[in-house]
Design an enzyme around this catalytic site. Structure first.
Site, PDB file in Angstrom:
ATOM      1  N   CYS A 140       3.853 -17.018 -32.715  1.00 21.79           N
ATOM      2  CA  CYS A 140       3.249 -16.908 -34.054  1.00 21.79           C
ATOM      3  C   CYS A 140       1.937 -17.669 -34.201  1.00 21.79           C
ATOM      4  O   CYS A 140       0.883 -17.068 -34.364  1.00 21.79           O
ATOM      5  CB  CYS A 140       4.236 -17.397 -35.096  1.00 21.79           C
TER       6      CYS A 140
HETATM    7  N1  LIG Z   1       9.949 -15.395 -32.948  1.00 23.70           N
HETATM    8  C1  LIG Z   1       9.591 -15.948 -34.094  1.00 23.70           C
HETATM    9  O1  LIG Z   1       9.803 -17.129 -34.335  1.00 23.70           O
HETATM   10  C2  LIG Z   1       8.917 -15.127 -35.181  1.00 23.70           C
HETATM   11  C3  LIG Z   1       8.820 -15.694 -36.465  1.00 23.70           C
HETATM   12  C4  LIG Z   1       8.224 -14.976 -37.469  1.00 23.70           C
HETATM   13  C5  LIG Z   1       7.699 -13.715 -37.193  1.00 23.70           C
HETATM   14  N2  LIG Z   1       7.783 -13.185 -35.945  1.00 23.70           N
HETATM   15  C6  LIG Z   1       7.232 -11.848 -35.750  1.00 23.70           C
HETATM   16  O2  LIG Z   1       8.313 -10.919 -35.660  1.00 23.70           O
HETATM   17  C7  LIG Z   1       7.986  -9.875 -34.738  1.00 23.70           C
HETATM   18  C8  LIG Z   1       9.063  -9.815 -33.655  1.00 23.70           C
HETATM   19  O3  LIG Z   1       9.048 -11.056 -32.949  1.00 23.70           O
HETATM   20  P1  LIG Z   1      10.245 -11.519 -32.022  1.00 23.70           P
HETATM   21  O4  LIG Z   1       9.990 -12.958 -31.706  1.00 23.70           O
HETATM   22  O5  LIG Z   1      11.554 -11.117 -32.625  1.00 23.70           O
HETATM   23  O6  LIG Z   1       9.963 -10.638 -30.717  1.00 23.70           O
HETATM   24  P2  LIG Z   1      10.955 -10.374 -29.512  1.00 23.70           P
HETATM   25  O7  LIG Z   1      10.099 -10.028 -28.355  1.00 23.70           O
HETATM   26  O8  LIG Z   1      11.957 -11.478 -29.398  1.00 23.70           O
HETATM   27  O9  LIG Z   1      11.765  -9.083 -29.981  1.00 23.70           O
HETATM   28  C9  LIG Z   1      11.173  -7.833 -30.136  1.00 23.70           C
HETATM   29  C10 LIG Z   1      12.166  -6.783 -29.675  1.00 23.70           C
HETATM   30  O10 LIG Z   1      11.582  -5.496 -29.900  1.00 23.70           O
HETATM   31  C11 LIG Z   1      11.926  -4.658 -28.818  1.00 23.70           C
HETATM   32  N3  LIG Z   1      10.992  -3.547 -28.788  1.00 23.70           N
HETATM   33  C12 LIG Z   1       9.754  -3.500 -28.253  1.00 23.70           C
HETATM   34  N4  LIG Z   1       9.200  -2.288 -28.474  1.00 23.70           N
HETATM   35  C13 LIG Z   1      10.113  -1.552 -29.152  1.00 23.70           C
HETATM   36  C14 LIG Z   1      10.127  -0.242 -29.643  1.00 23.70           C
HETATM   37  N5  LIG Z   1       9.086   0.558 -29.531  1.00 23.70           N
HETATM   38  N6  LIG Z   1      11.232   0.180 -30.281  1.00 23.70           N
HETATM   39  C15 LIG Z   1      12.323  -0.636 -30.406  1.00 23.70           C
HETATM   40  N7  LIG Z   1      12.352  -1.902 -29.960  1.00 23.70           N
HETATM   41  C16 LIG Z   1      11.261  -2.361 -29.347  1.00 23.70           C
HETATM   42  C17 LIG Z   1      11.894  -5.570 -27.614  1.00 23.70           C
HETATM   43  O11 LIG Z   1      12.652  -5.042 -26.530  1.00 23.70           O
HETATM   44  C18 LIG Z   1      12.483  -6.864 -28.187  1.00 23.70           C
HETATM   45  O12 LIG Z   1      13.878  -6.918 -28.025  1.00 23.70           O
HETATM   46  C19 LIG Z   1       6.590 -10.193 -34.216  1.00 23.70           C
HETATM   47  O13 LIG Z   1       5.653  -9.523 -35.015  1.00 23.70           O
HETATM   48  C20 LIG Z   1       6.469 -11.699 -34.450  1.00 23.70           C
HETATM   49  O14 LIG Z   1       5.129 -12.099 -34.600  1.00 23.70           O
HETATM   50  C21 LIG Z   1       8.410 -13.867 -34.930  1.00 23.70           C
END
Ligand SMILES: NC(=O)c1ccc[n+]([C@@H]2O[C@H](COP(=O)([O-])OP(=O)(O)OC[C@H]3O[C@@H](n4cnc5c(N)ncnc54)[C@H](O)[C@@H]3O)[C@@H](O)[C@H]2O)c1
Length: 435
Positions: free
Chosen positions: A280
């Site tokens: 992030c």
């Molecule tokens: N990790 C954090 O602390 C956090 C906090 C706030 C916001 N975010 C935001 O949330 C979003 C997700 O982050 P995250 O940390 O959960 O990511 P992550 O990589 O842990 O999870 C994303 C998931 O999406 C899947 N994926 C990828 N392409 C896909 C598709 N086309 N269809 C279906 N699934 C698909 C991946 O396999 C993965 O399991 C990002 O935009 C991130 O910036 C993350």
């Protein structure tokens, strides 16, 4: 004027959400998506997770959690009760009433937003999308994404937003490893394309989460997240610069911050560190600067803080070099042991971790590297795989560099056994020992 069909679709969805019979879909089962899926399943909804990773979906279906904040003992019973299941097959969208999109939004090498995950998941959703559903984008992104990227895809079949279906943006604020604030008790901001969309989003989240904060538009909701993360990034940049100044002037920056934090108003402590990490803070502000450039506005605070934060791994490496130098040793050939490679305390995520930068810089200077991290059993560094060693390995090193202040580390024992310690974090100020 709304058609009778549209009014009926909205009423039907509202009824299903209130009765918790709405079929909930979560696209992307990572750090954000899996905890959200669990929260809605706990609230009594039937939840289907969709992910492109067959490994993740099969682990979910076995009740085997791969996310630190979700215990398998929480996930397993929800799966066994038929409340939560996962699939790689997007055709299930045809049976869903609500769809939350939680896919990654990384940066390209050029620091431009990589929208490919949002676009590809929306393409799949569009193929099976039907009237009467609610879609909420949660992935962090630049203001305008929901209206400019997602909306045109979902209306390509002739459906009307706010009538035939509902579309919102709701920023995800999850803080992995935070025992106090988790998905259910972090207030949820939601903004819709139309007032009816916002209201549907509010109604949906209020079934499973404690506090919902509706805002007037998707753009406001998108900007909220970028303000929050830009605020953190810039304040960390400021305190990192103060740390560099204090270091040059021989002033203890930790004491300065602690004393400043006694002011009961108008000051909020931020702490210096070896650099920014995670999915992030190092990334999201560049989504904003990319967008504002198109509007002819330079995001100067963001660029400056990005530059200062990017210098911190170099600062740590200089400290290591000076510490070894004082002991008559060069970096080249010295055994350097890194304590903690995750980007922050008590989690297993090494995305953008400053440990990677520090390790690469030391490797380039010829150091022989090892590491201990109870949360990260293996890692890949520049094409080489490394295994986490027990903390006792610190005794064998010429120098130990503390990057991540995991609570599991036995710092007192470390101070006894390690010959030279460079401590790049604040938690250990009591036992810092550099000679
Ligand atoms: N990790 C954090 O602390 C956090 C906090 C706030 C916001 N975010 C935001 O949330 C979003 C997700 O982050 P995250 O940390 O959960 O990511 P992550 O990589 O842990 O999870 C994303 C998931 O999406 C899947 N994926 C990828 N392409 C896909 C598709 N086309 N269809 C279906 N699934 C698909 C991946 O396999 C993965 O399991 C990002 O935009 C991130 O910036 C993350």
């Amino acid at each position: 004027m709304k058609t009778t069909q549209a009014v009926a679709a909205a009423q039907a969805l509202e009824t299903k959400i209130k009765a918790r019979t709405a079929r909930v879909g979560i696209v992307g089962l990572g750090y954000v998506g899996l905890p959200l899926a669990v929260e809605f399943a706990k609230a009594g909804f039937n939840v289907t997770g969709i992910d492109v990773s067959g490994e993740k979906t099969s682990r979910v279906n076995k009740g085997d959690s791969y996310i630190g904040d979700i215990a398998s003992s929480t996930l397993g019973p929800l799966v066994d009760a038929g409340k939560l299941r996962a699939t790689t097959d997007f055709s299930v969208v045809a049976d869903l009433d609500t769809i939350n999109i939680c896919v990654p939004t990384p940066l390209r090498k050029t620091k431009d937003p990589d929208m490919s995950f949002i676009v590809s998941s929306c393409q799949e959703i569009t193929k099976h999308f039907r009237p009467g559903s609610l879609v909420i984008l949660e992935s962090t992104t630049y203001p305008g994404t929901t209206d400019e990227v997602v909306l045109p895809m979902l209306t390509s079949n002739g459906l009307k937003v706010g009538e035939d279906f509902f579309l919102c943006f709701s920023p995800e604020r999850v803080d992995p490893g935070n025992p106090r604030y988790q998905t259910s008790n972090i207030p949820k901001v939601v903004g819709g394309v139309t007032p009816a969309c916002t209201e549907m989003g509010r109604l949906f989240y209020s079934q499973a989460l404690q506090t919902v904060v509706p805002v007037a538009s998707t753009q406001v909701a998108e900007m909220v997240k970028l303000l929050e993360n830009t605020f953190r990034m810039i304040n960390i940049g400021l305190v990192n610069e103060i740390a560099l100044m204090c270091d040059r002037m021989g002033i203890n920056v930790w004491e300065v911050i602690d004393a400043a934090a006694t002011k009961p108003f108008g000051f909020m402590p931020f702490y210096p560190g070896p650099g920014l990490g995670g999915h992030c803070i190092p990334i999201d502000p560049f989504y904003l600067s990319w967008k504002t450039k198109q509007a002819g506005i330079e995001a100067r605070f963001i660029e400056l803080a990005g530059y200062i934060n990017g210098q911190m791994p170099h600062f740590v490496v200089d400290k290591v070099q000076n510490t070894l130098n004082d002991a008559g040793k060069p970096v080249k050939g010295s055994r350097i042991h890194i304590m903690g490679v995750a980007y922050k305390r008590d989690i297993d995520d090494i995305r953008e971790s400053p440990a990677l930068d520090v390790m690469l810089l030391l490797k380039k200077r010829g150091a022989v590297l090892s590491y201990s991290d109870p949360h990260v059993p293996h890692m890949d560094l520049d094409g080489h795989s490394l295994e986490s060693l027990p903390e006792t390995a610190a005794a064998e090193a010429d120098c130990v560099v503390i990057i991540t202040d995991h609570t599991a580390f036995d710092y007192a024992a470390l101070a006894q056994r390690a010959p030279l310690i460079v401590d790049s974090r604040n938690a250990l100020k009591g036992i810092r020992k550099t000679t």
